[in-house]
Design a protein around this motif. Structure first.
Motif, PDB file in Angstrom:
ATOM      1  N   GLN A 448     -12.370  26.996  24.892  1.00 52.95           N
ATOM      2  CA  GLN A 448     -12.229  28.332  25.452  1.00 52.95           C
ATOM      3  C   GLN A 448     -13.296  29.267  24.900  1.00 52.95           C
ATOM      4  N   ALA A 449     -13.944  29.999  25.804  1.00 57.99           N
ATOM      5  CA  ALA A 449     -14.882  31.040  25.404  1.00 57.99           C
ATOM      6  C   ALA A 449     -14.119  32.349  25.212  1.00 57.99           C
ATOM      7  N   GLY A 450     -14.818  33.355  24.710  1.00 58.33           N
ATOM      8  CA  GLY A 450     -14.218  34.677  24.556  1.00 58.33           C
ATOM      9  C   GLY A 450     -13.753  34.953  23.146  1.00 58.33           C
ATOM     10  N   THR A 451     -13.769  36.223  22.779  1.00 59.92           N
ATOM     11  CA  THR A 451     -13.329  36.661  21.460  1.00 59.92           C
ATOM     12  C   THR A 451     -11.890  37.156  21.539  1.00 59.92           C
ATOM     13  N   PRO A 452     -10.949  36.503  20.874  1.00 57.55           N
ATOM     14  CA  PRO A 452      -9.554  36.972  20.919  1.00 57.55           C
ATOM     15  C   PRO A 452      -9.425  38.394  20.366  1.00 57.55           C
ATOM     16  N   ARG A 453      -8.495  39.118  20.916  1.00 57.80           N
ATOM     17  CA  ARG A 453      -8.172  40.467  20.439  1.00 57.80           C
ATOM     18  C   ARG A 453      -6.748  40.443  19.891  1.00 57.80           C
ATOM     19  N   VAL A 454      -6.571  41.007  18.728  1.00 58.38           N
ATOM     20  CA  VAL A 454      -5.266  41.027  18.070  1.00 58.38           C
ATOM     21  C   VAL A 454      -4.839  42.477  17.882  1.00 58.38           C
ATOM     22  N   LYS A 455      -3.679  42.811  18.437  1.00 54.82           N
ATOM     23  CA  LYS A 455      -3.104  44.142  18.262  1.00 54.82           C
ATOM     24  C   LYS A 455      -2.045  44.063  17.177  1.00 54.82           C
ATOM     25  N   ALA A 456      -2.164  44.920  16.178  1.00 54.19           N
ATOM     26  CA  ALA A 456      -1.241  44.882  15.035  1.00 54.19           C
ATOM     27  C   ALA A 456      -0.568  46.233  14.863  1.00 54.19           C
ATOM     28  N   GLN A 457       0.760  46.219  14.785  1.00 60.11           N
ATOM     29  CA  GLN A 457       1.538  47.444  14.536  1.00 60.11           C
ATOM     30  C   GLN A 457       2.596  47.148  13.494  1.00 60.11           C
ATOM     31  N   ILE A 458       2.730  48.043  12.533  1.00 58.50           N
ATOM     32  CA  ILE A 458       3.718  47.833  11.475  1.00 58.50           C
ATOM     33  C   ILE A 458       4.788  48.914  11.549  1.00 58.50           C
ATOM     34  N   ALA A 459       6.030  48.486  11.462  1.00 60.41           N
ATOM     35  CA  ALA A 459       7.177  49.402  11.522  1.00 60.41           C
ATOM     36  C   ALA A 459       7.893  49.393  10.177  1.00 60.41           C
ATOM     37  N   HIS A 460       8.189  50.604   9.695  1.00 60.30           N
ATOM     38  CA  HIS A 460       8.866  50.724   8.402  1.00 60.30           C
ATOM     39  C   HIS A 460       9.752  51.959   8.426  1.00 60.30           C
ATOM     40  N   THR A 461      11.013  51.751   8.108  1.00 62.77           N
ATOM     41  CA  THR A 461      11.946  52.870   7.980  1.00 62.77           C
ATOM     42  C   THR A 461      12.102  53.198   6.507  1.00 62.77           C
ATOM     43  N   PRO A 462      11.781  54.448   6.101  1.00 58.92           N
ATOM     44  CA  PRO A 462      11.878  54.795   4.678  1.00 58.92           C
ATOM     45  C   PRO A 462      13.265  54.473   4.126  1.00 58.92           C
ATOM     46  N   GLY A 463      13.280  53.858   2.965  1.00 57.82           N
ATOM     47  CA  GLY A 463      14.527  53.510   2.308  1.00 57.82           C
ATOM     48  C   GLY A 463      15.107  52.182   2.732  1.00 57.82           C
TER      49      GLY A 463
END
Length: 866
Positions: A448-463
């Motif tokens: 496979q050709a092409g550059t993969p794209r990675v979307k990263a999101q982090i979720a954190h609830t205080p405490g």
């Protein structure tokens, strides 16, 4: 639609799926050369063996030589035909001795493929399909032979006669001639054949292998250049020791020779026991070579030496497997270079190169997998994808398997396929078998050709004490591959506390193999800041929701050097893209982050110099939906000015400290200071300081090394004062008789950011020292100008027209070099409608040029259609 009445309009396409084993093998070949530049006679004796039960004739590839005679088993024959340059012989039986005699003219070989003349010497370049221009032979990498070579030449004109393998005999003849005979006992494909004849002198040395064998080393150059070869000789010895230590690979012949030539299409060539190098990757002294040149010489010497196993002892079955040898060997030379100095800086340099050349290739009309499915001209596939992305694929394997299993896999691969022509699948299967890992999905990296794209999101609830990272990957469509499957991505991760700056987790290696995954982190006691793709563990584009404050935080506190650099670069990039797009950005955050980095005494100066440099104009453009060269240039110059002006006192302090170092030394610390000195000078100039040109000219005149001298010239070439003209004149007059340094003079002007750069380059084409016949000179001026985003992309289209004119002219001399300089024109879809139309028109003009080579036709037609 273009009506193209040329042979190139209907090129032959070679497909990987059509591979069949050779009809005939040639286990032994003897070559007898009667050498002269104007006319060389080549007598070839081939022991041929039919492969399998078939009655197909023997087909020997050829290209441009004059055929004088053919014999079979000692009897002259004439029942042969020539088909598309190939000699076709009907043969009965299974084994024969074929003898041919041909005549070639090396001094008229401007393509620099086969046997050609360079600087009064004769040399060869046979990869990929150059051997057929020397003699008739089945020119494919899966035909492996033992070579015996005899050379006869005028002794005064060509006192040194070199070939592959070990020397076995030599002598004098009547009439002022002499001869030498060499034998290579190892099976090799014809692309690894090499021969050099010339008036050469050697810097000689020895290396004792781990089994106690003594190998005689020689680096052969013109007599005057011998003092400039010591760095390369030491790099060779270091490479040989490193390969023994890290991979257990010992050199196998009694001699190892390197020859430097001025006219060469590549950087170097790994011919068995006789490497032929472009002079720029051998010759160095402090007055003529920069620190970058020194590092590049060591890397290329290592690369070609490492090929002795990863390319020579185990070679490619066919040219679709090119990354089998090149990707693996680039990974090996990158690892070697990282061990010789700053591993962090080396990684930054490697990734910067990948993003500058390979990412645009993956996003453009010439995108292809590291194991392509088809080609028209194989020389067009010596690309950043094959080499640089190929190296990243090997690096991912090493990361996933771990050092011990990766070494077991490489040992198995070398041992099992020694003396054979192997495939990429053979390599992956060896890794799989040695480690027990399932690499089924990982094989997609080869198809496979092409550059993969990675979307990263982090979720954190205080405490909550918990954070969840969501990763999503997409692989964009590329020509011929509209739909992609998820790739295996080894992503290194770590969390840091936003308040304490302390690690909230150990580094994790997440293997993302699906389109989406969630990763939980426990015992998260404060807001986490994500450090992702640490060490650039996967060749992907990462998109995160990290704020400018998060990026500034990581640029100051991340404990992974590459991730720290990356955070700074992302902060700068986001700012520059916003500015170029007409949105408001905060320069203060960038300036503060730069200041913190400059003030950190724990950081290596070489690392600091890389971290505080702004992303290139082309990389900024890669982040935009439509590239706006003028807006990008204005945004970048404005931020450079702000950083330079606000931090001027720091820059001057750094510059003074770096300038106070003692005499020239080639050491990591000294290199770091010189690099920092050049960066500081650049920011002082960007600040608008009235004395910037005076400061640069003083450095130029006082410099005791090329790094400082060219650093000053690079600053001056963008200025308007009298110092600029004076420095260019002084530089030219000082180095006018040194072709490699003169290339720097041409290149520096081609990369200038002045408004008159195009006019200056057009004048330089008419300079008495400019020639398209030398690939280095063509690359230095035409190639450099084509990557000068602002000048090349002038709205008038004059830059496109200039480059197209030069490539059309160059194609008539050296199609391979011309084709490699074409890709900047192929990115026309990335620009506004006006520029795109002008760029496309030049591609159409190139394609419709009568007599266009298939090299250029393939690149230009794909660029139009992709």
């Amino acid at each position: 639609m273009l009506d193209i009445q040329t042979a190139a309009a209907h090129p032959h396409v070679t497909r990987r799926a059509d591979y069949t084993p050779p009809d005939w093998q040639v286990p032994d070949i003897a070559l007898d050369f009667d050498l002269a530049p104007e006319r060389t006679r080549v007598r070839a004796t081939l022991n041929v063996v039919r492969g399998g039960a078939h009655d197909r004739p023997l087909r020997l590839d050829g290209g441009g030589q004059t055929l004088l005679s053919v014999s079979v088993d000692g009897v002259a024959v004439n029942d042969w035909t020539l088909e598309d340059g190939a000699l076709v012989l009907p043969l009965a039986g299974s084994e024969h001795v074929i003898e041919t005699e041909v005549e070639i003219a090396p001094d008229r070989n401007t393509q620099l493929m086969g046997l050609y003349a360079s600087g009064g010497n004769l040399c060869t370049q046979c990869e990929a399909e150059g051997f057929r221009r020397i003699t008739f032979f089945p020119d494919r990498p899966d035909v492996l032979s033992r070579y015996r070579v005899k050379m006869t030449a005028d002794k005064a004109r060509f006192p040194v006669l070199l070939a592959n393998g070990d020397p076995i005999a030599q002598g004098d003849l009547e009439g002022g001639k002499h001869w030498a005979e060499w034998h290579d006992p190892f099976l090799k494909p014809c692309y690894l054949f090499a021969m050099v004849a010339g008036d050469l002198h050697a810097n000689k040395g020895q290396f004792v292998t781990m089994s106690g064998r003594t190998v005689d080393l020689g680096i052969w150059v013109r007599a005057a250049d011998v003092p400039r070869t010591q760095h390369a000789l030491e790099a060779l010895k270091t490479s040989m020791a490193w390969d023994e230590k890290v991979y257990g690979r010992e050199y196998d012949l009694d001699v190892f020779n390197i020859v430097a030539v001025d006219d060469f299409n590549f950087g170097a060539m790994e011919n068995k026991g006789l490497n032929v190098f472009n002079s720029r990757y051998i010759l160095a002294d402090p007055d003529t070579a920069t620190d970058y040149d020194y590092d590049a010489i060591a890397a290329v010497v290592a690369h070609e030496y490492f090929h002795n196993w990863s390319g020579n002892r185990v070679t490619c079955r066919d040219w679709f497997q090119l990354s089998l040898k090149e990707g693996f060997t680039v990974y090996r030379d990158q690892s070697f270079s990282a061990d010789q100095g700053s591993a962090a800086v080396k990684r930054i340099e490697d990734v910067r190169g990948l993003r500058a050349a390979q990412f645009p290739e993956d996003a453009g009309p010439l995108a292809h997998p590291i194991r392509p499915d088809e080609y028209q001209e194989i020389s067009n596939f010596y690309t950043a994808t094959i080499y640089n992305k190929g190296a990243e694929v090997i690096r991912m394997l090493a990361t996933m398997l771990g050092a011990a299993d990766f070494r077991k896999g490489s040992d198995l691969y070398f041992d099992r396929f020694d003396g054979t022509a192997a495939t990429c699948e053979d390599f992956v299967h060896s890794m799989e078998e040695a480690s027990g890992a399932d690499l089924s999905q990982f094989r997609l990296w080869y198809s496979q050709a092409g550059t993969p794209r990675v979307k990263a999101q982090i979720a954190h609830t205080p405490g909550s004490g918990r954070a969840v990272l969501t990763l999503e990957q997409t692989v964009p469509p590329t020509p011929g591959q509209p739909d992609k499957q998820p790739m295996v991505l080894p992503i290194k991760l770590k969390l840091f506390g936003a308040e304490t700056a302390k690690p909230l987790s150990e580094e994790k290696l997440a293997i993302l193999s699906d389109g989406r995954a969630e990763i939980a982190f426990e015992e998260v006691t404060e807001r986490p800041v994500l450090s992702i793709n640490r060490g650039f563990s996967a060749p992907v584009v990462v998109e995160t929701d990290r704020t400018p404050e998060d990026l500034a935080f990581l640029s100051a506190h991340d404990d992974d050097p590459f991730a720290r650099y990356e955070a700074m670069q992302q902060l700068m990039l986001d700012t520059l893209v916003a500015d170029a797009s007409g949105m408001q950005s905060d320069h203060d955050a960038v300036i503060a982050a730069v200041a913190l980095t400059l003030d950190d005494p724990a950081l290596d100066r070489a690392f600091v110099a890389e971290a505080v440099l702004l992303p290139s104009e082309s990389f900024i453009g890669d982040q935009m939906a439509v590239v706006d060269p003028d807006a990008i240039y204005a945004a970048r110059e404005a931020l450079r000015h702000a950083i330079g002006k606000t931090l001027e006192a720091k820059w001057r302090g750094i510059y003074a400290l770096a300038a106070a170092q003692g005499p020239y030394a080639y050491s990591p610390a000294a290199k770091g200071l010189r690099r920092m000195k050049t960066v500081a000078l650049g920011y002082i100039a960007a600040s608008g300081a009235a004395d910037a040109a005076t400061l640069a000219f003083a450095q130029f005149e006082a410099a005791d090394n090329m790094t400082d001298r060219q650093g000053a010239l690079t600053s001056l070439v963008n200025s308007d004062g009298k110092e600029r003209v004076a420095a260019l004149d002084i530089f030219y007059n000082r180095y006018s008789d040194n072709a490699l340094v003169l290339d720097k003079w041409f290149q520096t002007q081609a990369l200038s950011q002045r408004d008159d750069t195009l006019a200056a380059v057009q004048d330089l084409v008419r300079h008495s020292d400019f020639t398209l016949a030398n690939p280095n000179r063509a690359r230095a001026l035409v190639g450099a100008f084509a990557v000068n985003q602002r000048a090349f992309n002038a709205a008038s289209g004059a830059g496109y027209r200039f480059v197209a004119d030069q490539l059309i002219a160059l194609d008539k001399l050296n199609p391979q070099t011309a084709a490699k300089l074409l890709p900047p024109l192929g990115r026309w879809r990335r620009f506004d409608a006006g520029r795109a139309a002008l760029m496309k028109a030049e591609l159409e003009r190139i394609v419709s040029t009568p007599g266009l080579s298939k090299d250029m036709f393939e690149q230009a037609s794909k660029s139009l259609a992709g």
